[in-house]
Scaffold this motif. Structure first.
Motif, short mmCIF file in Angstrom:
data_model
loop_
_atom_site.label_atom_id
_atom_site.label_comp_id
_atom_site.label_asym_id
_atom_site.label_seq_id
_atom_site.Cartn_x
_atom_site.Cartn_y
_atom_site.Cartn_z
N ILE A 101 4.37 10.03 -7.34
CA ILE A 101 5.21 10.61 -8.41
C ILE A 101 4.45 10.86 -9.71
CG2 ILE A 101 7.01 9.83 -9.77
CD1 ILE A 101 8.20 8.32 -7.42
N VAL A 102 3.43 9.78 -9.93
CA VAL A 102 3.02 10.20 -11.14
C VAL A 102 1.92 11.44 -11.01
CG1 VAL A 102 1.04 9.22 -12.76
CG2 VAL A 102 2.81 7.67 -11.62
N LEU A 148 3.96 1.30 -1.17
CA LEU A 148 4.71 1.35 -2.29
C LEU A 148 3.67 2.18 -3.51
CD1 LEU A 148 7.46 0.94 -3.67
CD2 LEU A 148 6.85 -1.45 -4.10
N VAL A 149 2.45 1.66 -3.58
CA VAL A 149 1.49 1.91 -4.47
C VAL A 149 1.54 3.49 -4.10
CG1 VAL A 149 -0.77 2.25 -5.19
CG2 VAL A 149 0.33 -0.18 -4.92
N GLU A 190 0.96 -1.42 -0.10
CA GLU A 190 0.01 0.09 -0.04
C GLU A 190 0.80 1.25 0.05
OE1 GLU A 190 -3.98 -1.90 2.18
OE2 GLU A 190 -2.52 -0.92 3.14
N LEU A 217 4.50 5.65 -5.60
CA LEU A 217 4.32 5.67 -7.08
C LEU A 217 3.27 6.47 -7.62
CD1 LEU A 217 5.11 2.00 -7.70
CD2 LEU A 217 6.59 3.85 -8.29
N THR A 218 2.18 6.33 -6.89
CA THR A 218 1.03 7.18 -7.25
C THR A 218 1.16 8.96 -7.18
OG1 THR A 218 -0.53 5.50 -6.55
CG2 THR A 218 -1.33 7.70 -6.94
N GLN A 265 4.42 14.42 -11.02
CA GLN A 265 4.93 14.86 -12.42
C GLN A 265 3.88 15.51 -13.20
OE1 GLN A 265 6.90 12.30 -14.33
NE2 GLN A 265 8.78 12.25 -13.08
#
Lengths: 658, 658
Positions: free
Chosen positions: B602-603, B595-596, B593, B599-600, B606
């Motif tokens: 970052i997306v 890690l998701v 959770e 990454l979310t 950005q």
């Protein structure tokens, strides 16, 4: 009375000259040359004579055709890449385990797709659909998405270079609209106004619009735009309801085998056609509204007017065309819940994707909207001018043309000899939108070709096919059915460059998301590397389907009647623990692993593409070296001449002084 | 012999004139004015007199100071934002539960940080460190990172506008190097060559370098660059080994309490200083090498030479300065394994981060390298010119100056009167690098301020402080210790603009990654929203630490001797199942959770930043409206004049014809 008689004699002479020599002069005219050498469909393979086009239509129109030709040329490699992906799918078809598994899965009973009325169904029903999906969603898709993202950057960089060359060739380097005149409509509307201002550039006194008049108009424009955007989105969700109700009613009737096999194709296709019709209707309405709104804004110059209209219409069209596609690509079936606990919005279950992923439905939607739109445009573009011209010729004897006629003697002459200036006057006028619809059509197409190319790799090919015809049809239309436009000088394609640039940037994001979330690529890769026993995709289909215990249905959700007896477990597409697990229907680790892989893919894809983009931009200079040398040479020669002249002058002055 | 005597008389006159009036003229000279009005430290708050700077130093140098002034101005809001983040940390210090929890955790026994020699340790030892971390890593950091990413875009957009204004003011709009001369070094080296080519622009015949001579030189350059980059990276990893061995040896000796508390500060600080020294040494070597390599490449013009040298040195410096920082930010402690199964590289365990995250260590590293580098630069910049001038004055009577002297009579005069041209000749020469080191220093600083600003929010403040001094020190240096440079016309800051643009793009990625992976922000948010019982961060510290059963140590890894008795469980910073779980040491769902979420983040970060960037670029025109109106007005007036003249000419011709 003498001058009158001279005028009469002249007219008679001109009419006779035209009668005897007319055909001959017409054949040598630029227009006729262009018509024969450029606008003929048989010349489709030839390069466009852009310098002659510039002579006849002016720089602004010539830039459109130059850009269109350039774009069409660069579509060739994109179309080839798309065809390779497609044919790779066709040739590796028999080896595709995933679709074969679906076709053989006659014993896999799936959970119903809607509440109560829908029955269980066999997975093998989606066999045909799964096979089709493979044509677009295969191993090459990721490489294709990457290459197309780079293609979009290359396209813009190369266009910048080519555009610089053309600008120089037409003597427009460093061109600025030094003193653009106010629009006649602007002056007419403000003729009674006593708000005036001195124009800084020309020093003339001009009427001006006070701020308290401008702001309400702008706000009104924005609210109407927003309102119509909401209507466009509502139309898309109306079609979603259509899909869901057709699904339910198909289930209610006793389905024939054919129906159950092809409903996966039939429902999206009809829905897409309804979408397309809605799009057309809304466009018709909005086009009129947008022009009216922009006139209301009282913009001073034609450039400002064009820019405001462009952004207004483009924003709307963007929402209008792409909402249904964005919905299918990024929202549909993403978070539907599971049979024991569906996620409901206004009491309605959400649509699900077929076990093969939403990609095929996306492809169908794209195909119908993109190719359908193109076909429609081509037909409309040919029929409307012909029709309008025919209508104009009917009303020839009425209207302003009357003023041109005076005596019956001359009238006879006019019927005997076709006056070319009357003929030309009778042609269609360029409305306030001018070249805008042509650009819009192409830029919308560019959007399909870049934003959603991963879902429909044949897009560039269809675009190429369309453009080869489009170019010649446009040419014919411009030469034959429309009046020769008032020439305008422009140094480039203007605001459209920025739109293309933004589309290119968006394309990286959309393609990354389509691969990560709509295609089966990432789950399959994760399965192969983490869950598979022999590092192949054997058992992948089974892995993507979760088990559901039919005893666990929510109240009143289970099918009322079923043709299947004794269904204890049905399957649904999701990663959830089976009913016999201690944490039943919870997320297993594999779900998170797939999600992490999807997100990691997006991060890596975006950043690698950005890196390559920066490198491409760095490596390709904006102006070709040869051109840059030429500009320097010109500048050098000018300087030398000035120095020589000044030296001469100085010598002359010296002599005088001595 | 007559001319000789005239010359002598003239010299005597000039010397006397200088003797009596020298002071007066010097005071009125531009140089003196600039020295008093611009280069004095007491004038630090004043705007720079850029037009006068341009007059004295030429456009190229004036552009540097213009850019430096602009950059320093824009650092003010960034510095204020950074200070707000820092003081928010200071003021909300007592409320921070995470660091208080660490300080109170005297009963939390942590697993040893190295094999065999290291002992268990108490978490509360890192109390001071955790408190410090909070100053930089608090709730405002995410907003700060977002704002600074936008700041970088705004900086470039506003610079573009300002730069356009300056370019116009100095009459350089549309300036091209029409016919740049070959470098003298280039011509000298190729003087014997019989490969010649006609210059397209000037039509002159010039020597040229054949391809078989150029390619080996370029390849050689690249390989040396790569080699030195590898050396720079090796130096960083040497320091990593230093850190690890100091940690082990500190554990071996009987640690005092002070040492164990502050070793978290001591080790990174000394390591960073060693890094800084390595960076300096490598720079010294590479600077010499890069100039030699670029000379070897036989580049035709000074512009090409400068560009090649810039890219060569910048690439190396980038690796040299940032590798240690990138290592700590993105690699250190990211994938170390766990006590039963450490991930080893060449048999060595990887470094771990403190339970507070690697952010503090990153801040220390940034502080030492950035501020240390600046202090060093300032000292070097002041000492080296003074020293070299002193050295030059010692060697005054030798070298080429001899040729200026002839008779003993004049020699007496020279010692009596200080000849200003001799004095100026004795000043330092601009080497082949010219303005390059000044730009490089500032752009490296810009890198620290944008790329890693999230980890060290005080960066912009220190940069601002440095630049205020730097500007005046540079001015003094240029006026007092260096010869007046040969003026060069340039239309902008050249290749540095692109470097800044790329840094701005990179900054979005690095800041997103630092927040996602180095700071505790995301895990804390996920804990609060998913795992916490009362939606606060109570228990968050405990949640980040996994349990380890000391019986499960790998062979020969457990501490040989320990001051703690009966340790059954020790803790380590990771998300893993406890030893009593059925899948012990496996990843729990919470790990995924987090890690998701990372990454979310970052997306989303950005893409939102990119969106805002595009909007900013769209909304801020590249040329200010006032300037654009002015250019149009100028162009309008020119056109009007031409039309009038042409009309007059035409009228004159008509008269003649009649």
């Amino acid at each position: 009375m003498r001058s009158d008689s001279v005028l009469k004699q002249f007219r008679v002479f001109w009419a006779l000259k035209h009668f005897f020599m007319g055909e001959h002069t017409t054949e040598n005219s630029l227009r006729h040359q262009l018509y024969v050498e450029w606008a003929m469909m048989s010349k489709w393979i030839r390069k466009q004579p852009i310098d002659q086009i510039k002579e006849y239509l002016g720089v602004k129109y010539a830039f459109y055709f130059t850009w269109l030709g350039f774009y069409t040329h660069l579509l060739i490699p994109a179309a080839i890449l798309g065809l390779i992906v497609f044919f790779y799918g066709v040739f590796t078809f028999p080896n595709n385990r995933f679709s074969s598994d679906i076709c053989n899965a006659t014993d896999t009973i799936m959970c119903p797709l809607c509440d109560r009325t829908c029955d269980y169904w066999e997975l093998s029903n989606t066999c045909f659909y799964a096979r089709l999906t493979y044509l677009f969603d295969n191993d090459l898709t990721v490489i294709f998405a990457f290459l197309m993202s780079i293609w979009a950057t290359l396209f813009l960089e190369l266009w910048k270079r080519y555009s610089a060359t053309i600008t120089h060739r037409w003597g427009l380097t460093g061109f600025t609209f030094e003193a653009e005149h106010p629009r006649p409509q602007y002056l007419a509307r403000l003729s009674g106004s006593n708000h005036t201002k001195v124009n800084i550039i020309t020093g003339n006194i001009e009427p001006t619009v006070p701020l308290w008049k401008k702001i309400p108009a702008t706000l009104f424009s924005i609210s109407v735009l927003l309102l119509l955007i909401v209507v466009a989105i509502a139309a898309v969700f109306g079609v979603v309801l259509y899909r869901m109700s057709v699904l339910a009613s198909l289930s209610l009737t006793n389905q024939s085998d054919w129906m159950s096999t092809y409903s996966n194709i039939f429902i999206p296709t009809t829905a897409a056609i309804i979408n397309l019709v809605c799009i057309q209707l809304l466009n018709l309405v909005y086009d009129k509204v947008a022009i009216y709104l922009t006139e209301m804004e009282l913009l001073r110059t034609q450039t400002e007017f064009d820019e405001s209209l462009t952004i207004k219409i483009y924003l709307f069209q963007f929402v209008n065309y792409y909402t249904s596609i964005i919905y299918i690509a990024f929202l549909k079936g993403k978070n539907v819940g599971y049979p024991a606990k569906y996620l409901r919005i206004f009491g309605l279950r959400q649509e699900e994707c077929s076990p093969g992923g939403c990609l095929m439905e996306l492809s169908i939607q794209l195909f119908i909207i993109m190719v359908g739109q193109q076909a429609l445009n081509t037909v409309v573009e040919m029929i409307i001018p012909v029709g309008l011209n025919w209508f104009n010729s009917l009303t020839e004897n009425t209207g302003r043309l009357d003023t041109l006629k005076s005596t019956s003697e001359e009238e006879d002459l006019a019927t005997a000899v076709k006056k070319p200036w009357i003929e030309d006057y009778r042609l269609l006028d360029w409305g306030p939108r001018g070249l805008f619809p042509e650009y819009l059509e192409m830029v919308m197409q560019y959007g399909f070709v870049t934003l959603f190319v991963t879902a429909f790799p044949l897009g560039p090919f269809f675009a190429l096919l369309n453009n080869v015809f489009e170019m010649r049809l446009d040419a014919k239309k411009f030469l034959k059915y429309f009046r020769r436009p008032i020439p305008h000088r422009v140094p480039n394609i203007g605001v459209w460059y920025r739109v293309l640039d933004i589309l290119g940037k968006l394309a990286v994001i959309t393609n990354a998301f389509i691969i990560a979330f709509s295609s089966n690529y990432i789950p399959r890769m994760v399965y192969i590397s983490l869950a598979s026993e022999d590092n192949t995709d054997k058992g992948f289909l089974n892995n993507t389907l979760a088990y559901f215990d039919t005893k666990d249905f929510e109240n009143g959700i289970a099918p009322l009647s079923s043709s299947y007896t004794n269904v204890t477990y049905c399957r649904y597409k999701d990663y959830r623990n089976p009913p016999w697990s201690p944490q039943k229907y919870e997320r297993p680790t594999f779900y998170y692993e797939v999600l992490v892989a999807r997100l990691t893919f997006i991060v890596i894809f975006q950043n690698i593409v950005s890196l390559v983009k920066v490198a491409v931009q760095w490596l390709i200079p904006d102006v070709p070296n040869a051109l840059s040398d030429r500009i320097k040479r010109e500048s050098y020669l000018t300087t030398q001449m000035i120095i020589k002249n000044e030296a001469k002058k100085a010598a002359g002055i010296k002599e005088k002084v001595l």
